[in-house]
Design an enzyme around this catalytic site. Structure first.
Site, short mmCIF file in Angstrom:
data_model
loop_
_atom_site.label_atom_id
_atom_site.label_comp_id
_atom_site.label_asym_id
_atom_site.label_seq_id
_atom_site.Cartn_x
_atom_site.Cartn_y
_atom_site.Cartn_z
N SER A 1 -1.96 2.21 -4.90
CA SER A 1 -1.62 3.63 -4.87
C SER A 1 -1.69 4.14 -3.42
O SER A 1 -1.64 3.35 -2.48
CB SER A 1 -2.58 4.36 -5.81
OG SER A 1 -2.16 5.68 -6.04
N VAL B 1 0.86 -1.17 0.00
CA VAL B 1 0.00 0.00 0.00
C VAL B 1 0.91 1.23 0.00
O VAL B 1 1.92 1.25 0.71
CB VAL B 1 -0.91 0.02 1.25
CG1 VAL B 1 -1.85 1.23 1.19
CG2 VAL B 1 -1.71 -1.27 1.37
N CYS B 2 0.53 2.22 -0.83
CA CYS B 2 1.23 3.51 -0.80
C CYS B 2 2.73 3.30 -1.09
O CYS B 2 3.08 2.51 -1.96
CB CYS B 2 0.96 4.14 0.57
SG CYS B 2 1.22 5.91 0.69
N THR B 3 3.60 3.97 -0.36
CA THR B 3 5.04 3.86 -0.61
C THR B 3 5.64 2.54 -0.11
O THR B 3 6.86 2.37 -0.16
CB THR B 3 5.78 5.05 0.02
OG1 THR B 3 5.33 5.22 1.36
CG2 THR B 3 5.55 6.32 -0.77
N GLY B 4 4.79 1.62 0.33
CA GLY B 4 5.27 0.26 0.61
C GLY B 4 5.92 -0.35 -0.62
O GLY B 4 6.87 -1.14 -0.51
#
Lengths: 231, 231
Positions: B169, B116-119
């Site tokens: 995203s 998730v996200c910048t993971g």
């Protein structure tokens, strides 16, 4: 001309065993981001300082535990906003009795109370929702109503504001509630920026709610009850 | 005829200081509910067993701490699905180095990785995204791309599936990712019921994404780089 009151700085969230994690972290994630641009503090309140788990009898091996910062008997003195989550744990009357007592004790000095999901059912038990408009989880709406026979329960609502009490519908509705609250308190531009950064497409109309019909949730309005009583 | 593989039962989420809370609890809340109807287990993995805080230098007084169940050096042997959140903490290369090493060590025996996200930027550092399609937070897309120069970064996507790796995203996109994953693994009816119970209106088209344009995020495709290198 009366000036607008200063936006709140001191937030608290209360936890109890079996709370719904997204009821807590939907709103808190937006407030976490907000705290990066305006000084805010958060207290996490529970009966003891032991970590509080989302686990309950139907969800045993899949849970998360959060660390409280304050006990119900020793809350911060400057608390302004209290967030009350829901979850299956709300059904445990004995376990949530200290929660109800805590809310009763702290409510008179709060500026705002926000509830997510069946958090409004717990709030209803304190009596502070009596005669007010409120909403709750749509799948558990009948049960929520049973916890507050003197509350004007609004079925078709994403969230409801009555005075200083903001109640929202099930789980993810807490995200729309917090963005509406942030918009009201800190400005709509601030709310929009945080929602965009979170890549969240908000529901901005509190009266739009497809889930009331889906789950057959119906209003409970006091004027109707009174009329029936007179007949 | 090949039979469909059994849906996964053993999930893990990894935490590091400064993780984004909703990256974790958006997906986990849906899995919490799923675990009430199908037996699942969750491990919460971190460098040590000390609670891990969302706090970082820009969000100091407003944070939450989660209790890990396993360390990176002692993960459960049956781990099937690993969830990797993002957050400001991903920028700290030193603090996230153990995270990168852990993913490298455990990846070969995982069935699925979800970010998730910048993971996805952390996952990119391990090299396992090289030559694959992936997405990330749209506001931090340029930075994410810098963490994976050999990744086919897709800007306009709510989430991207490439083989056994599902990347989403920013922040709330993790909720749409998990519902798509649940739909794929346990059936679309199961995903729909959990989303409805959570009163969540899903985005079901992975290619629909207004935030790429809003934040000016653009693709990074390897074939383009290769062509430039030949010229």
């Amino acid at each position: 001309m009366a000036s607008k009151p200063l936006p709140p700085k001191s937030y608290g969230v209360l936890l109890f065993p079996g709370f719904q994690s997204l009821d807590v972290f939907g709103p808190l994630d937006a407030l976490n981001i907000l705290s990066g641009q305006t000084p805010l503090s958060l207290s996490i309140l529970a009966r003891t300082l032991d970590p509080v788990s989302t686990a309950h009898i139907y969800q045993v091996n899949f849970s998360q535990s959060i660390v409280p910062t304050h006990t119900f008997s020793n809350p911060p003195t400057d608390l302004e906003v209290l967030l009350i989550p829901g979850g299956f744990g709300t059904r445990d009357e004995k376990e949530t009795e200290p929660v109800v007592e805590f809310i009763k004790s702290v409510y008179p000095r709060l500026r705002y109370v926000l509830t997510v999901c069946t958090g409004s059912a717990i709030l209803a038990r304190t009596g502070v929702l009596d005669g007010r408009r409120a909403t709750s989880n749509k799948k558990a709406f009948s049960w929520a109503k049973s916890q507050g026979p003197n509350v004007n329960w609004v079925a078709k609502a994403r969230w409801v504001v009555d005075g200083n009490i903001w109640t929202s519908s099930g789980i993810t509705a807490g995200m729309d509630l917090i963005y509406a609250f942030i918009g009201e308190m800190y400005g709509e531009k601030v709310a929009e920026e945080i929602a965009n950064g979170s890549e969240y497409e908000r529901h901005t109309d509190p009266d739009e709610d497809p889930f009331a019909e889906l789950f057959g949730a119906v209003d409970q309005m006091l004027r109707v009850i009174y009329r029936e009583e007179r007949e």
